[in-house]
Write an enzyme that holds these catalytic residues in place. Sequence first.
Site, short mmCIF file in Angstrom:
data_model
loop_
_atom_site.label_atom_id
_atom_site.label_comp_id
_atom_site.label_asym_id
_atom_site.label_seq_id
_atom_site.Cartn_x
_atom_site.Cartn_y
_atom_site.Cartn_z
N GLU A 194 -23.85 -0.39 -48.83
CA GLU A 194 -24.61 -1.63 -49.00
C GLU A 194 -26.02 -1.32 -49.52
OE1 GLU A 194 -23.23 -4.39 -48.90
OE2 GLU A 194 -22.06 -4.80 -47.10
N ASN A 254 -23.48 -7.98 -54.34
CA ASN A 254 -24.85 -7.49 -54.12
C ASN A 254 -25.05 -6.08 -54.69
OD1 ASN A 254 -23.38 -5.94 -52.36
ND2 ASN A 254 -24.39 -6.64 -50.49
N ASP A 270 -12.85 3.79 -48.60
CA ASP A 270 -13.35 3.20 -47.35
C ASP A 270 -12.24 2.54 -46.54
OD1 ASP A 270 -12.92 1.18 -49.21
OD2 ASP A 270 -14.99 0.50 -49.26
N HIS A 274 -23.03 -3.48 -54.19
CA HIS A 274 -22.53 -2.36 -53.40
C HIS A 274 -21.36 -1.67 -54.09
CE1 HIS A 274 -19.70 -5.27 -51.05
NE2 HIS A 274 -18.90 -4.40 -51.62
N1 LIG Z 1 -15.08 -2.28 -50.01
C1 LIG Z 1 -14.68 -3.13 -51.09
C2 LIG Z 1 -15.23 -2.59 -52.38
O1 LIG Z 1 -14.70 -1.31 -52.62
C3 LIG Z 1 -14.92 -3.55 -53.51
O2 LIG Z 1 -15.41 -3.02 -54.70
C4 LIG Z 1 -15.55 -4.89 -53.25
C5 LIG Z 1 -15.29 -5.89 -54.35
O3 LIG Z 1 -14.03 -6.48 -54.20
P1 LIG Z 1 -13.30 -7.32 -55.29
O4 LIG Z 1 -12.78 -6.37 -56.29
O5 LIG Z 1 -12.19 -8.02 -54.54
O6 LIG Z 1 -14.28 -8.27 -55.85
O7 LIG Z 1 -14.99 -5.38 -52.05
C6 LIG Z 1 -15.07 -4.57 -50.89
O8 LIG Z 1 -16.32 -4.73 -50.33
#
Ligand SMILES: N[C@@H]1[C@@H](O)[C@H](O)[C@@H](COP(=O)(O)O)O[C@@H]1O
Length: 247
Positions: A143, A136, A70, A138
């Site tokens: 989402e 949440n 993404d 995702h």
């Molecule tokens: N788009 C990214 C996800 O791909 C990632 O998994 C999530 C969790 O991030 P973190 O690993 O910093 O908790 O954050 C963002 O929303």
Amino acid sequence: MNEEVHIIMKIIVTKDNIEGGTKAFEIIKKGMENGDKVLGLATGSSPIPMYDDMCDSDLDFSDMTSINLDEYYGLKPDNDQSYHYFMQKHLFDKKPFKHSYIPNGMAKDIDEEVDRYNDIIAANPIDIQILGIGRNGHIAFNEPGTPFGSLTHKVQLTESTIKANSRFFDNEDEVPRQAICMGIKSIMQSKKIVLLAFGESKQDAVKALVEGPVTEEVPASILQDHPDVTVICDEVAAAKLDPKYRK
Ligand SMILES: N[C@@H]1[C@@H](O)[C@H](O)[C@@H](COP(=O)(O)O)O[C@@H]1O
């Protein structure tokens, strides 16, 4: 609860994210020894220790392809909050790949960009997809409520994600409200999936991912239906799991 599913999903509980990163790195290394050529890559804090291990290793990625999940919509690649910037900094500067694909967050024509990205994914079947997980539930920026059949799409970020991701920005107002993201169907088509989750803020998401019903309200729960998923989490993130999964 689906017992059959739990036999398939492999759960590795580690001391911390550093050990978790090393476990993920070892899976990638083994995959490459067995001929894997395409890695699906993720951003966020969870995969950073894995990228550190990749950078410190003697592995050569110059014949490999990477496809990222993404990108924020509206951030230029040189913006230090963009996922282009993140990937350069944490991996590609030290370990260049033959081809590295990330959605173009500056695309004027979204439909064209979505088509381009879907074509890239179709032409390069992903051998190992690395995932983090949102609080949440995702995955990537898919989402809650995203159809399981989705392909690449433009997403509206939820308040929960904007709040969570604001820790990387100066303030919440600076967090983009939209992103371009690989769809759940494409993620599910990866041969192998490795999901990383560390820390207290992921406890509920990890429990829902492993034990909860498969529902579009928890995008990660669809992974219960994938034949080759490894969840790597630290003891803290695993704390709410039924003890039988915390080995
Ligand atoms: N788009 C990214 C996800 O791909 C990632 O998994 C999530 C969790 O991030 P973190 O690993 O910093 O908790 O954050 C963002 O929303």
